[in-house]
Structure formats: C-alpha cells, structure tokens
Design a protein around this motif. Structure first.
Motif, PDB file in Angstrom:
ATOM      1  N   MET A 129       0.754  -1.218  -0.212  1.00 42.46           N
ATOM      2  CA  MET A 129       0.000   0.228  -0.006  1.00 42.46           C
ATOM      3  C   MET A 129       0.708   1.274   0.232  1.00 42.46           C
ATOM      4  N   LEU A 132      -7.016  -2.195   6.731  1.00 40.17           N
ATOM      5  CA  LEU A 132      -6.674  -3.382   5.794  1.00 40.17           C
ATOM      6  C   LEU A 132      -7.780  -4.690   5.845  1.00 40.17           C
ATOM      7  N   THR A 169      -9.760  -2.024   1.981  1.00 42.00           N
ATOM      8  CA  THR A 169      -8.949  -1.858   0.933  1.00 42.00           C
ATOM      9  C   THR A 169      -9.238  -2.918  -0.302  1.00 42.00           C
TER      10      THR A 169
END
Lengths: 353, 353
Positions: free
Chosen positions: B254, B286, B331
């Motif tokens: 990320m 996440l 995410t």
DNA sequence: CTGAAAGCGCTTACAG
DNA sequence: CTGAAAGCGCTTACAG
C-alpha cells in the motif's frame, strides 16, 4: 538415562574432580588425560547440568527482565536487544510481564529472587514504588530503565523526558502555536510525570498561560480521548496543536480528529513522543520526539552485568540520563492565524514597514 | 547470610524433613509443629531456594519459549499470553529470539536442555528442520506452533493457512478480480508455503491462469517490494489486486502504491494476512485474513503442560489446525472492468436483454 | 506424626 | 598433575 560427571569419570578412568577440571578449562591438566575426558564426553554425549552447577557456584547465569507489556513495541524492542546481548555472555533471560500493575511486579521480583537470578532489569516501575529501593539497599544487582521511582536510591537509566517535552513545545511555538493541548498517560509513571512537567515549564518559558482544560491525563483509550476532544473542540478556547505524551496517544488523537472531519496538519497540528515503528509509516508520518531505546536497553544490561561481576555495592546509585531528539515529519503545520493576531516583538509586522 | 531449611529446622526445634513437609503441605503434620515451623519461616524471612528444589525434584518449573523475532507483534502478543498463562501454574518462561536463523534455534534448544527446562515451545522452525523431530522422538516435551517442519513427527498447532488463502482469493474473485498478484515471504517457512499453495489452488479452482510474474517471494523489505511493483506495473499484463501473505507485506504494498500515486482500493485492491493491531487503524483499514493467535498460544502451552505432567510419550504426535477468518475492511474494491470485459454466464449482459 | 540418612549433579579446597 | 571428601539447599523413602 542421564549422563553425569560420574559416568564420564568412570569411562575415562579418572576422578570426578578431574572431569570437572577439564570441563572448566583448568590449566593444570595433563594433555593426555584431557583428551581421555573429552573423548568420553563426546562418546556419551554429555551435557553439564546447569541446575547442579548453579547450586554449587551460587550463580545461575540467568537474569530477570520485568516489563510493563511485552506486546507494546517499546518493551518488545528493548527486550530483544537485552536477550541478544545477554546471550553473548552466556546469560539467559526470564521474562515477566506486569500489565503495569505494581503487585504483579513485586510478585515477579520475589519469584525471580527465589529462582536465584543473578540480577534484575525492570522497565516499568511506578513513581511511588519503594520495593526496588529496598532491594537496592540490600546490595542486590538491579537496574531500572525507562521509568524510575521518586526515590533516587536505586540504579536507573532513563531518557531526559523533560527535555523531550521542551523540544516538542519549542517546535510548535516556533511554528506559531501558542494554544497547545497536552495529552498524557497516567502521571503515576515517571515518564509521563516528567513529560508533563517539561510541557508546563516549556510553555511558561514562552509566556504561554497554562490552561487546565488543555491537559488530559485520564483513561488513555481511544474512546476516552475521542470524548475529551469532542468536548474540548466545542469550547470557545480551542487549541491549535496537540502534544501527545506517546505516539500511541498521538495516533488516537489523529484518528479522532480525522473522524470529526479535520485535517492534520491543516486544521490542527499533532506531535508525539517515542518514535515507535508505525509512526514513520507514510500513512501516519508523525512528527515526534525520539529516544534511543536500544541504547538504553543495552546500557542497562551492561551496567547490570558489571554490578553482578563486581559483586559489591557501588558507593553511589547509577543514574544515567539519555538525550531525546526531535524527528520532524508531516503532522505539524504553521499556525498563520497566530502570526496575524499577535505580533510578538514585531517579527511579522516587519514586512509591513 | 542466606536463610535455609536448616536454619528453620533449628529455630523451630524440628528436623529438616519436617520443615520440608510443612513447606510442601504434607497432610500428616501435627498442627502445633506446623505452626512452629511457619512462625520460624516468617521470623527469618525464609524463601525456599528453587534451584536446590529443581535439582532434587528433577523439575525446574521453567519452560523455554523460542520465537523468530520478539519485536514482531505476532511473537510478542503470543509470548504475552504464554507468560501470563504459565505464571498461573507457577511456571516461568525463558525467552530466546532466533532472528529466524535455524542455527540459533538449535543453540537455544541445546542451551535450554542444559538448563533443564521442563518443556519447550517454538513458534519459528523452518520447513527443513529435523532437530525438533529428533527431540520429539526422544519423548521430550515439545510443542511447535505457528510454523511446523515438513516432517509430521512432532507436536504442532498451526493455522489452516491454505484455507486462509482460499478465503482471501475467493473474496477477491467475488468482487470481480481475476488478475491477482501474490506477495509472499520466504517459502522455507510452512506458513508462507501453505499460503502460497492455497493461493495457487484457489485461483485454479476459479479457472484463473497461474502467472509466474504475479508471484513475489524475494526479500520482504519495503525497497525490494517497491522495485518489484514498479516493474510489474510497467508491463502490459497488470494485476488488479494484491494478496499479501502478511499484513506487514500488505502495508508495504500500500505504501509503494501510494507513493506511485495510486489509490487503494480505487486503482488496486489489497488484502493481507494476520490481522495485526495496526491493520485496524483507521488510516490503514486493511482487509485481511485473521488468525486467533492468542488461542493458538494458549493451546500450545496447555498441550505442553499436559505433556510435562503426563511424563510419557503420546502414541501419536499432536496436530491441531485452527480456522482462519476473513476480516473485511476498506482496501478491497469491486473490479468493474472485469464485469464488463467478460460476462461469464451472462450475469452482466442480463440487463441488456 | 517425626527424624536420620541418602542423594540430586555438580565444584572446590585440600592433601598427596 | 590427580583424587577423596565435603558441600551447595533442598526432598524423599525408610524406620520408628
């Protein structure tokens, strides 16, 4: 079943004393008998029993390490250094976790003494603790680090926490902030106590009034901080910056602010303390005061080992203070407002002349 | 200087055996003599020497815990549980950190055996390790958790890592992803090996071709992953989603993506594995596969303690597999592109009819 | 209900 | 250069 010195002695055709002597590298052993013994050791797969050795040598080759919370990065990172360094000296570490409760710390210490560890390292005492000073007075090898009790009669290695706060406040003030809120953990710990004192002194030096509502030292959970911020930001007198006594707290502040729709550093500045690993993550990027925790841990172990080896009580307790450092990242901005409202000593009005 | 059983015996006017009996709560002791002994214990501040007791009882009341990296949250959080639970049984923990190196693991084990710990817990063996199976065959109390060697001849408690990967891949596929990159740690560890196998099987089940360039298992540092991603995203055939074998790796992905100017989940989806504490932070958020590491640690200790108490070798090695769980956060996004290009079995074209 | 004696597995003066 | 003996601080049959 178990192979002992006696077995080695018998198969090597020597006495137990002789076996012990070659095992401990005594010089006066004839090379041929040394070889005989070593051969027997090899053949039988002999491993000396460290418990038996401990009993007779009055030394276990272990130390106790007592931490506040091993799941907290500060404690686990320092523990790692201590374990690795101790191993180099053949010393093993028995680890205890107190959950920051002083009864558990006392129990852990008592238990470790019964286990006859050669010395103890503690990174989480509270200020009113007297148990450790009693131990110090008895001459027991003991080194505290990170936190220390109010009594100075004990060995410790700590950060100059007051100076760390000064670094943070000065940075904020230089960027125009004068309304600075301080978010602290429990003041019963010396770390927070000195960070608080440092904050108080630093704002005084800048002639900033101390506002009690700007200081939070309650329950350090996210919810509790969130509640505090909501109330604070509803008042007329709002801070422009938050100085949090740990990075963990700073991240809570940032999360709460984000959920309220504020931007850091555009709406509010935030500065932390500790420089834990997450803080450098590009999504966090927290400006913070850093301490060299690994050096602290290493030094604490070093001093403890020296204390153990000397075997005598030093005249004076060991007191070492380490230097903090400011790490500037992206969570502190300029408070332009401030430069417009007040123009102390005309720095800003200069451009108007 | 040191108060021993002998001293207690003398001042209480009884024999050493009797002192020992009251200390160990033997039933057949007259109440009056029990009191006499206890009084002497109190007066002299006697604390039984655990080293001496260990020698005679052939049990030290300690266990060894060997971890890969105590500064890694997985290991420190499991260590915390183990230390706390062991304490409830009066057992202390000697901690060793191997830095994931198998020579250091072997040395740690040998050293702990010499210290006569009652049993050993290891959370970081590699697949080719045979040292632990040797120990198992000798009947030594030993429980592995988290990772296990290729040989099944040893006790272990692990997550069903293959299933975890399936959970992750299925989630991605359901949201329209078919080009899924797998970012792994070293395959010499069973955790990564099974996560890799699970990934491979899962995409096969969905008739997704396996693309070798989509799999990374090199140096797990940020820089190395960043380099890999740069190269990968320059190719014609790009993934739409990244499945990282740990949250740590997912966060690296990320970060690298963010630095290249991409948005997660709009441009790429990311899913992790482990559900470490930071992952739930609102700045990270996440989506990940979680394992109940505390349960795993607790169970491992429980089994070890049982092994120690029984004192005999169980017929079969203990093998326990725990269930993973998918934690959906922010995410992973829908891959609309996919729904347009291919319209498998007409789900999307429906609206056109 | 209690005590004398042996022993756990080492090391260390001491004597030779 | 080597060995016999005592001892570290406990516990545990065993006998009474």
């Amino acid at each position: 079943m178990k192979v002992t010195v006696k077995d080695i002695a018998r198969t090597a055709g020597v006495s137990q004393s002789t076996v012990s002597k070659v095992l401990n590298n005594y010089a006066q052993v004839k090379e041929s008998t040394r070889k005989k013994v070593l051969k027997a050791v090899e053949e039988l797969g002999f491993v000396p029993d460290l418990v038996a050795r401990s009993l007779v040598m009055n030394r276990t080759g272990t130390i106790g390490l007592i931490v506040g919370d091993i799941a907290n990065p500060f404690f686990s990172e320092t523990a790692k250094v201590i374990i690795a360094e101790a191993r180099k000296s053949g010393i093993d570490v028995i680890l205890s976790d107190t959950d920051y409760r002083s009864e558990l710390m006392e129990m852990a210490v008592k238990n470790m003494l019964a286990r006859r560890v050669d010395g103890i390292l503690i990174s989480a005492v509270d200020r009113k603790d007297t148990f450790t000073t009693d131990l110090y007075k008895k001459g027991y090898p003991l080194v505290l680090f990170n936190r220390h009790p109010d009594s100075d009669l004990v060995n410790y290695i700590v950060l100059d926490n007051g100076k760390g706060s000064r670094l943070a406040v000065n940075h904020l003030v230089q960027l125009g902030h004068r309304r600075i809120s301080f978010i602290s953990g429990p003041l019963q710990f010396s770390t927070f106590h000195h960070r608080y004192l440092g904050y108080k002194n630093a704002i005084q030096e800048h002639n900033i009034p101390y506002i009690e509502e700007f200081v939070f030292d309650g329950d350090p959970s996210y919810e509790s901080i969130n509640d505090y911020l909501k109330e604070l930001l509803n008042k007329d007198e709002k801070p422009t910056a938050f100085f949090a006594a740990t990075d963990q707290l700073a991240i809570h502040v940032m999360d709460a602010l984000a959920r309220m729709g504020f931007n850091v550093p555009l709406d509010f500045s935030v500065i932390g303390f500790d420089n834990i690993d997450i803080s450098s993550n590009p999504h966090i990027n927290l400006t913070t005061v850093s301490q060299n925790k690994k050096e602290m841990a290493k030094l604490a172990l070093e001093k403890l080992l020296a204390l153990i080896d000397e075997g005598e009580i030093p005249e004076q307790p060991i007191h070492i203070t380490l230097e903090p450092k400011l790490i500037i990242r992206k969570t502190v901005g300029v408070n332009y407002e401030q430069f417009h409202y007040e123009t102390p000593r005309g720095e800003i009005s200069l451009s108007e002349g």
